[in-house]
Design a protein around this motif. Structure first.
Motif: not given
Length: 125
Positions: A82-100
């Motif tokens: 559902h993350i990919v279908r809805s294009r809510q990319w930040c929900e999959m936590m793509p960045c490292l811990d110290d990145e926004g």
């Protein structure tokens, strides 16, 4: 008699390891991934432009039902579909811990902003 017992124990252990090897080879044949895992197939970097590096990565994933290949903590991973279908990319936590993480305006990808001001942009094709 003691040597005979040790020999039988070693032979039994060898047969056991051989059977485990055969079972593992049958279920996880060469080239197959365990369910829920990914591996990077290719990684190409282009630094020909000043102050910019373009990286293209191809990954292979064996995701479980309801999951699809994505990115978690800057590595390929299986994420909820559902993350990919809805294009809510930040929900999959793509960045490292110290990145926004921020979505691109047209929702074709995301940016990861590091504390020092450096920005990594990822677009999905």
């Amino acid at each position: 008699m003691q040597h005979l017992r040790v020999a039988w124990a070693l032979a039994g252990a060898a047969v056991g390891f051989f059977l485990l090897f055969l079972i593992q080879a049958h279920f996880f044949g060469e080239g197959q991934l365990a369910a829920g895992t990914c591996e990077i197939m290719t990684l190409d970097r282009d630094s020909s432009q000043p102050r910019r590096t373009i990286a293209r990565q191809t990954a292979r994933c064996a995701c479980r039902k309801g999951q699809i290949a994505g990115t978690t903590r800057a590595s390929p991973a299986c994420v909820d579909a559902h993350i990919v279908r809805s294009r809510q990319w930040c929900e999959m936590m793509p960045c490292l811990d110290d990145e926004g993480c921020d979505l691109l305006v047209n929702r074709t990808g995301w940016t990861c902003a590091q504390p020092g001001g450096r920005v990594k942009t990822t677009t999905v094709s």
